[in-house]
Structure formats: structure tokens, C-alpha cells
Design an enzyme around this catalytic site. Structure first.
Site, PDB file in Angstrom:
ATOM      1  N   LYS A   1      15.713  -9.190   4.093  1.00 59.05           N
ATOM      2  CA  LYS A   1      14.546 -10.074   4.019  1.00 59.05           C
ATOM      3  C   LYS A   1      13.253  -9.418   4.508  1.00 59.05           C
ATOM      4  O   LYS A   1      12.175  -9.783   4.032  1.00 59.05           O
ATOM      5  CB  LYS A   1      14.821 -11.379   4.775  1.00 59.05           C
ATOM      6  CG  LYS A   1      16.055 -12.140   4.270  1.00 59.05           C
ATOM      7  CD  LYS A   1      16.020 -12.427   2.770  1.00 59.05           C
ATOM      8  CE  LYS A   1      17.340 -12.941   2.234  1.00 59.05           C
ATOM      9  NZ  LYS A   1      17.370 -13.097   0.779  1.00 59.05           N
TER      10      LYS A   1
ATOM     11  N   GLU B   1       8.703 -15.340  11.971  1.00 54.80           N
ATOM     12  CA  GLU B   1       7.704 -15.871  11.045  1.00 54.80           C
ATOM     13  C   GLU B   1       7.056 -17.088  11.679  1.00 54.80           C
ATOM     14  O   GLU B   1       7.730 -17.859  12.356  1.00 54.80           O
ATOM     15  CB  GLU B   1       8.365 -16.331   9.722  1.00 54.80           C
ATOM     16  CG  GLU B   1       8.326 -15.335   8.611  1.00 54.80           C
ATOM     17  CD  GLU B   1       8.954 -15.875   7.325  1.00 54.80           C
ATOM     18  OE1 GLU B   1       9.112 -17.091   7.174  1.00 54.80           O
ATOM     19  OE2 GLU B   1       9.292 -15.038   6.476  1.00 54.80           O
TER      20      GLU B   1
ATOM     21  N   ARG C   1      19.846 -13.748  -8.686  1.00 55.00           N
ATOM     22  CA  ARG C   1      20.936 -14.335  -9.475  1.00 55.00           C
ATOM     23  C   ARG C   1      20.384 -15.440 -10.357  1.00 55.00           C
ATOM     24  O   ARG C   1      19.241 -15.862 -10.204  1.00 55.00           O
ATOM     25  CB  ARG C   1      21.971 -14.961  -8.520  1.00 55.00           C
ATOM     26  CG  ARG C   1      21.345 -16.074  -7.680  1.00 55.00           C
ATOM     27  CD  ARG C   1      22.344 -16.930  -6.937  1.00 55.00           C
ATOM     28  NE  ARG C   1      21.710 -18.087  -6.336  1.00 55.00           N
ATOM     29  CZ  ARG C   1      21.127 -18.091  -5.142  1.00 55.00           C
ATOM     30  NH1 ARG C   1      21.106 -16.997  -4.394  1.00 55.00           N
ATOM     31  NH2 ARG C   1      20.561 -19.199  -4.683  1.00 55.00           N
TER      32      ARG C   1
HETATM   33  C1  MV4 Z   1      10.597 -21.495   6.605  1.00 55.10           C
HETATM   34  C2  MV4 Z   1      10.140 -22.801   6.828  1.00 55.10           C
HETATM   35  C3  MV4 Z   1       8.926 -22.940   7.442  1.00 55.10           C
HETATM   36  N1  MV4 Z   1       8.217 -21.837   7.812  1.00 55.10           N
HETATM   37  N2  MV4 Z   1       9.865 -20.449   6.972  1.00 55.10           N
HETATM   38  C4  MV4 Z   1      14.967 -22.673   5.157  1.00 55.10           C
HETATM   39  C5  MV4 Z   1      15.981 -21.843   4.440  1.00 55.10           C
HETATM   40  C6  MV4 Z   1      15.369 -20.488   4.225  1.00 55.10           C
HETATM   41  N3  MV4 Z   1      15.481 -20.126   2.843  1.00 55.10           N
HETATM   42  C7  MV4 Z   1      13.965 -20.615   4.657  1.00 55.10           C
HETATM   43  N4  MV4 Z   1      13.763 -21.930   5.159  1.00 55.10           N
HETATM   44  C8  MV4 Z   1      12.572 -22.282   5.686  1.00 55.10           C
HETATM   45  N5  MV4 Z   1      11.773 -21.259   6.043  1.00 55.10           N
HETATM   46  C9  MV4 Z   1       8.711 -20.637   7.569  1.00 55.10           C
HETATM   47  N6  MV4 Z   1       8.024 -19.567   7.956  1.00 55.10           N
HETATM   48  C10 MV4 Z   1      10.919 -23.865   6.430  1.00 55.10           C
HETATM   49  C11 MV4 Z   1      12.147 -23.601   5.871  1.00 55.10           C
HETATM   50  C12 MV4 Z   1      12.904 -24.772   5.504  1.00 55.10           C
HETATM   51  C13 MV4 Z   1      13.154 -25.057   4.187  1.00 55.10           C
HETATM   52  C14 MV4 Z   1      12.741 -24.214   3.180  1.00 55.10           C
HETATM   53  C15 MV4 Z   1      13.011 -24.506   1.881  1.00 55.10           C
HETATM   54  C16 MV4 Z   1      13.682 -25.679   1.566  1.00 55.10           C
HETATM   55  C17 MV4 Z   1      14.114 -26.528   2.537  1.00 55.10           C
HETATM   56  C18 MV4 Z   1      13.878 -26.224   3.866  1.00 55.10           C
HETATM   57  C19 MV4 Z   1      14.311 -27.104   4.854  1.00 55.10           C
HETATM   58  C20 MV4 Z   1      14.051 -26.793   6.141  1.00 55.10           C
HETATM   59  C21 MV4 Z   1      13.361 -25.630   6.480  1.00 55.10           C
END
Ligand code: MV4
Length: 505
Positions: A115, A202, A294
Site C-alpha cells: 500500500k 494516514e 482484480r
Molecule cells: C480510510 C478512511 C478514512 N481516512 N482512510 C477502510 C478499508 C480500507 N480499504 C480503507 N478504509 C478506510 N480508509 C483514511 N485516511 C476510512 C476508511 C473506511 C472505509 C473506506 C471505504 C469504505 C468503507 C469504509 C468504512 C470505514 C472506514
């Protein structure tokens, strides 16, 4: 390319088999012990046993799958999603066996699986990133270094696993006092889950939307982006509903975010299907999050509004065809599409998996409805795998009518013998926040918490009438049995209604 081995099971194996059939290609299945009579096996031309039911002994065995492909005389391997789909070693083993991998290169999989390397690639491509640490925080990093990185980024922040994705090994940190503890626990979770304890930091964006861009790349340097998918409706980092287009995206923003997605993919020489995930904040700013190398579960909504078959295109570009598509058309959605992921889970019991035998199955159809399922009536949903049994996709001219159509299809859908998330979706599609499109990534977890486990199942009025008549007949024929039932186990209203519902069968 004549024979395609599908290194997967369930609905996605069936989906790939369908594309093979339309292209005149011969689909080859692999199966674990409990899947020996599964739908994907029944639909394939040949099927090869690859081991016991536990995924690590079958669908995750690179050696056995490549061996099956060799024995079958397959020319290519489609990995589906999950299992080995984003495993660099698998893609390499397929190539080393002289076969075509229907997906990106092992190098692209490895790069995007890391990542911080993915962030660096996006940054180099000029795509905005969530403020964060550029370098991974490995075991040698001093506490002082971690603290000073955190101060530069600002609070609240997130500790994320370099080898992660999908929320595993992630910790939120509200204030400096909690930083080092969060890093320690994220590291140990990441080490256990991915065999790699490295993390990065982050800035934590509050209540963003999750928007993603489908891309297709060919082997001649062309990368084309598609209209966005809105995937903010998630439960515990698992997507539940996806739709396209997003109510939050203007035409201007659409071309900006699509160009950003294409830039990331182009920067890494990407080929085949991939998805670039972004967070969108309340001010309409978007930030690169990660790239999935994917085909995704939710690809059918993109197919619905563009009229393209993404799996067919995966196979075409894998054999060297050019992406001779009109780029403008891919960014111009025709109507609106919504997908509900139907799980064998009990929404009235904290979404506990509900394996078992499907007794009766009535699948919705009619205008604008697509059901991508991996099961038929009489099939057993095993305990060993992800309990998603089908994806219901509704298409219509606009979002309100697509919601109407999805409600209609959900009401038509009957799955008995196991619990499913159908009643949950019927509830969700009535919620004002959903109907208004006024949600973000934490909406669903918040609303579910506030409901405090209230049941979703609401039997239709006619069922209640039938239950009342049946109860009256039963009481008339056997009054003592009725009395016993009430004396010995005072039933909850919801259990009683559940029983009443059972009278339908
Ligand atoms: C984040 C975020 C807020 N700020 N990164 C959750 C899974 C992973 N793919 C990344 N995720 C998140 N990263 C920053 N810097 C909030 C989430 C997140 C989220 C992201 C996408 C879809 C649903 C989510 C649910 C909770 C938190």
C-alpha cells in the site's frame, strides 16, 4: 485460447463460465470436497478435484490448481475474485506453466499489494493522496520518528497495514497519547493476518464516501476508465450495496476522478481489469486510497450502465486484443444500476452466517433485473467460504425507478431453508438516507448500532392472515396442544411471526 480453467467457486465461477460459453470457449472447473456437486461444477465442461473443503487445502493451493490446468490442457486461467486473485505467486506460477493469466502481471499485483508503494505510484502520477507517511514504518522505526510523522500528518489519524487493504490491521488514533499503542496493536494484527508487521499512517478523513473507478487495460498501452461506482454502503468493511452513477458526482468531477484512476493504472503499465478506490470528502475533494488488481464483485453495475461485458473484455485483452472502445461511452452511463449482495446470513442475529440446504428458491426476473447466483434449489451453502450466494442487480432509467425495481425484485425473491439478508435489504431500501443518497462510509454501521438488534423480517399482511386461520384450525383440532405451547414456552412475537412465515412452505 480455447480452454479456460476457473480457479474459483460460487457465483463468480458461474459468471466466468457464462462468458466462456458466449465466446465459444470451454470452461473448466476446480472444486473442493464439499463443492463436488456445486453449480459451477455442473455447468463446466470438465471439473478437477483440488482437495479438502478448507480453502487453504484447495482453492488456495497454487500447485494443485496449476496441476489441474495442465491436466485439463487449459490455455488460460481466470482467478475470479478473492482466493488467489491478487496473489503474485499464483499469477507467476500460471505464466511459468506456459498459460495465460486472465488478469494483470505479477509485478502489478505485487506493486499494488504494497500500500505504500501504491501510494508512491499514485503520487508520481499526480493523483491526490490522503496526507500520510510516504515511507513504511518498519520494526526499526523509533518512537520519536513515529511521533514526529504523526505530528506532521495531524490527528485524528489511521494506522494501516502496508500489506493490508479492506480494513484489516487498521487502527484509529484520536490523540497523541494513543499513537504508540495503536501502532503496536496494528503491527501485531498485520503480522498475524499478512505475515508482515509493517504499517503506515494516514490522516483519518471523517465520513467520506467510497468511490471507485473501474479500468480496463490492454497489452498495447491503452487504459480506459469507466463511470464511477458508489460503494459507501458497507458493514464492517464489507460492501453491501453498490451503485452507479453516484449521486455525489457531477459530470466535471466524473471526468476528473476517472482521469485520476486511469493515470494511476497507466503509471504502472496496467493491463486487464482493475479498480482504483478513492475517498471523497464533503467538499468534493477526492483522494487515492488503494488499487484492487482484480475483477470486483460489483462489476455488474458497470456492465448494466455501459452495456459491456467486462469478463469478456478480460479474456479478449488477455489474448492480445485491442480495447477498440469509445472512451466517451464508458463515462456516459445509460440509466442507473444498483446491486444488493445477498448473503446466507441472519440479519436478525447480528448477520451470523446461516449455512444449510436451500429448500425452495424463487429468483426474481422481469424488466431490468439480473441475478448472478452460485446456487440452485436443493444446494447446500457450505460453512467454509464467504456466505455470499447471489448478487441482485436492478437497472432502470434513473435512480428512483431503479430503487423501485430493486424493491420489487427483493419482494419476489424467496430463499427458504437458510436465513438470508433479503429482509435487511427491503428495510434498507426504505430508509430516507438511502433514498436521498445522503450516506457515507460509516452510515450503515451507525444506523445498525442505533437499531439495537430490532428485527428486519416483516411478514406480509396476507401471511399474518394465513397464520391466524392456521392457528384457529390448530386450536380447534387440538386445544390442549395450544395450551401446552403457551404455558411451556412463552414465544416472542417475532418468533411466532417467524413460525407463521414457515407455514408458507
Ligand atoms: C480510510 C478512511 C478514512 N481516512 N482512510 C477502510 C478499508 C480500507 N480499504 C480503507 N478504509 C478506510 N480508509 C483514511 N485516511 C476510512 C476508511 C473506511 C472505509 C473506506 C471505504 C469504505 C468503507 C469504509 C468504512 C470505514 C472506514
Amino acid at each position: 485460447m480455447k480452454k479456460i480453467l476457473i480457479a474459483n467457486r460460487g457465483e463468480i465461477a458461474v459468471r466466468v463460465i457464462r462468458a466462456c460459453r458466449e465466446m465459444g470457449l470451454s470452461p473448466i472447473a476446480v472444486y473442493s470436497e464439499c463443492d463436488r456437486t456445486a453449480l459451477h461444477v455442473r455447468l463446466a465442461d470438465e471439473a478437477y478435484a483440488i482437495g479438502p473443503s478448507e480453502p487453504r487445502h484447495s482453492y488456495l493451493r497454487v500447485d494443485r490448481i496449476v496441476d489441474a490446468a495442465r491436466r485439463a490442457g487449459a490455455d488460460a486461467v481466470h482467478p475470479g475474485y478473492g482466493f488467489l486473485a491478487e496473489n503474485e505467486a499464483f499469477a507467476r506460477a500460471v505464466l511459468d506453466a506456459g498459460l495465460t493469466f486472465i488478469g494483470p502481471t505479477p509485478e502489478a499485483i505485487a506493486l499494488m499489494g504494497n500500500k505504500t508503494a501504491a501510494r508512491a505510484a499514485a503520487k508520481k502520477a499526480g493523483v491526490p493522496l490522503v496526507p500520510g507517511s510516504d515511507d513504511p514504518i518498519d520494526a526499526n522505526a523509533s518512537n520519536d520518528l513515529i511521533r514526529s510523522l504523526a505530528e506532521q500528518i495531524g490527528y485524528p489519524l489511521l494506522v494501516k497495514a502496508v500489506a493490508g487493504g479492506g480494513g484489516k490491521g487498521m487502527r484509529t488514533v484520536q490523540e497523541p497519547a494513543d499513537l504508540l499503542g495503536a501502532v503496536t496493536s496494528a503491527r501485531s494484527e498485520a503480522a498475524a493476518a499478512f505475515g508482515n508487521p509493517t504499517v503506515y499512517l494516514e490522516r483519518h478523513l471523517v465520513r467520506p464516501r467510497h468511490i471507485e473507478i473501474q479500468v480496463l487495460g490492454d497489452m498495447h498501452g491503452t487504459v480506459l476508465p469507466f463511470v464511477e461506482r458508489e460503494c459507501s454502503i458497507q458493514r464492517r468493511h464489507q460492501k453491501v450495496v453498490e451503485e452507479t452513477p453516484s449521486v455525489a458526482i457531477t459530470p466535471r468531477l466524473r471526468s476528473a476522478i476517472a482521469s485520476a484512476g486511469a493515470s494511476v493504472a497507466t503509471a504502472v503499465g496496467y493491463s486487464n481489469a482493475g479498480t482504483i478506490e478513492f475517498l471523497l470528502d464533503e467538499d468534493g475533494r477526492f483522494y487515492f486510497l488503494e488499487m484492487n488488481t482484480r475483477l470486483q464483485v460489483e462489476h455488474p453495475v458497470t456492465e448494466a450502465v455501459t452495456g459491456l461485458d467486462l469478463v469478456r473484455w478480460q479474456m479478449r485483452v488477455a489474448r492480445g486484443d485491442r480495447l477498440d472502445l469509445n472512451p466517451e461511452a464508458l463515462l456516459t452511463p445509460s440509466g442507473h444500476a444498483i446491486e444488493c449482495r445477498i448473503y446466507a446470513e441472519d440479519p436478525d442475529n447480528n448477520f451470523l452466517p446461516s449455512p444449510g440446504t436451500i429448500q425452495h428458491l424463487r429468483v426474481p426476473a422481469g424488466p431490468g433485473i439480473r441475478d448472478d447466483s452460485g446456487v440452485e434449489a436443493g444446494d447446500e451453502v457450505p460453512i467454509y467460504y464467504d456466505p455470499m450466494i447471489s448478487k441482485l442487480i436492478a437497472w432502470s432509467n434513473d435512480r428512483p425507478s431503479a430503487i423501485d425495481r430493486m424493491r420489487r425484485a427483493l419482494a419476489e425473491y424467496t430463499i427458504s431453508g437458510i436465513k438470508t439478508t433479503l429482509p435487511f435489504f427491503s428495510w434498507l431500501l426504505e430508509q430516507r438516507t438511502f433514498v436521498d443518497g445522503a450516506f457515507h462510509t460509516t452510515y450503515l454501521d451507525e444506523v445498525l448500532r442505533s437499531r439495537n438488534g430490532q428485527p428486519f423480517a416483516t411478514p406480509a399482511p396476507d401471511i399474518e392472515d394465513i397464520a391466524a386461520v392456521a392457528a384457529a384450525i390448530y386450536a380447534a383440532l387440538s386445544p390442549s396442544a395450544i395450551a401446552r405451547t403457551f404455558v411451556e414456552s412463552p414465544e416472542s412475537r417475532w418468533k411466532a411471526q417467524g413460525r407463521a412465515e414457515g407455514l408458507r412452505e
